[in-house]
Write an enzyme that holds these catalytic residues in place. Sequence first.
Site, short mmCIF file in Angstrom:
data_model
loop_
_atom_site.label_atom_id
_atom_site.label_comp_id
_atom_site.label_asym_id
_atom_site.label_seq_id
_atom_site.Cartn_x
_atom_site.Cartn_y
_atom_site.Cartn_z
N TYR A 1 0.86 -1.27 0.06
CA TYR A 1 0.01 -0.02 0.07
C TYR A 1 0.89 1.23 0.02
O TYR A 1 1.35 1.70 1.18
CB TYR A 1 -1.07 -0.04 1.13
CG TYR A 1 -1.86 1.12 1.35
CD1 TYR A 1 -2.36 1.68 0.34
CD2 TYR A 1 -2.20 1.88 2.51
CE1 TYR A 1 -3.29 3.01 0.31
CE2 TYR A 1 -3.00 2.86 2.46
CZ TYR A 1 -3.48 3.41 1.33
OH TYR A 1 -4.29 4.43 1.51
N ASP B 1 -1.91 -1.51 -4.12
CA ASP B 1 -2.41 -0.08 -4.52
C ASP B 1 -1.09 0.54 -4.56
O ASP B 1 -0.61 1.21 -3.47
CB ASP B 1 -3.45 0.32 -3.53
CG ASP B 1 -3.71 1.69 -3.65
OD1 ASP B 1 -3.41 2.25 -4.73
OD2 ASP B 1 -4.55 2.20 -3.10
N HIS C 1 -12.04 0.32 -4.56
CA HIS C 1 -11.07 -0.37 -5.49
C HIS C 1 -11.92 -1.67 -5.93
O HIS C 1 -13.06 -2.06 -5.07
CB HIS C 1 -9.91 -0.80 -4.83
CG HIS C 1 -9.05 0.50 -4.68
ND1 HIS C 1 -7.90 0.76 -5.22
CD2 HIS C 1 -8.99 1.37 -3.75
CE1 HIS C 1 -7.38 1.93 -4.71
NE2 HIS C 1 -8.08 2.22 -3.75
#
EC number: 3.1.11.2
Length: 268
Positions: A113, A157, A259
């Site tokens: 992340y 991500d 997402h």
Amino acid sequence: MLTVSSVNVNGIRAAAPKGLTAWLAATDADVVCLQETRARHEDLPDELLGVLERAGWLLTLAPSDAAQGRAGVGVLTRVAPEAVRVGIDAAEGAAAGRYVEVDLPGLTVASLYLPNGTVGTPRQDEKDRFLAAFAPYLAERREKAAAEDREVVVCGDWNIAHTEADIRNWRGNVRNSGFLPHERAWLGELYGSGWVDVVRSLHPGVDGPYSWWSYRGRAFDNDTGWRIDLHVATAGLAARASSAVVERAPSHAERWSDHAPVTVRYAP
């Protein structure tokens, strides 16, 4: 086939009753990487833990020690990992809930992340420091994997849209974090060093497929999205990728995160 999925859940406790639990019960993935979990293991709802147990999932969770309720990453596997490593051995990633990797037979799978910056604020400074530390870490990780005859995939991500094809409204975002020239150049240098953007390699010359849409307005309905949820793999594993899909919800009302899961199948 080896199937690997990745999704930013935007808070695992919030996503679980909205559809994440049902998705985890139904998916045939061998590995699922989770981002922005925002929870420790003791915070997970009993219903979710029950589904994980019944489906045979083993959860490796790396929450943020620096800011509870922020960030957090995890990896779900069907078999117990041979080894687990948390953070990137740097101040920006040591215990920030940004990175965790697990070793499986012949394969390392990581959940990332990457910080989401805001231009002109300390958040962008944090993101840039992370980028500066992460590039050499990935170079070392790839060299070590080659020496061990091991493949690596870093899913997650990445919070950077690499090209104009990776963001629908690129003209309106040229000065925004996630599409800044130096961020895009950083990602391009990473690909030039031997890492492969697996989804783009299977979907060349097209816009998207997008994986994140703002909750504001009608971004989802109009597919005004960003392609920032990536599978970045060593060349040997990338060459084995046979399909890559974004598991987009049928409608805005059926979304359980901003997402969508990105799922890649790799041949043996």
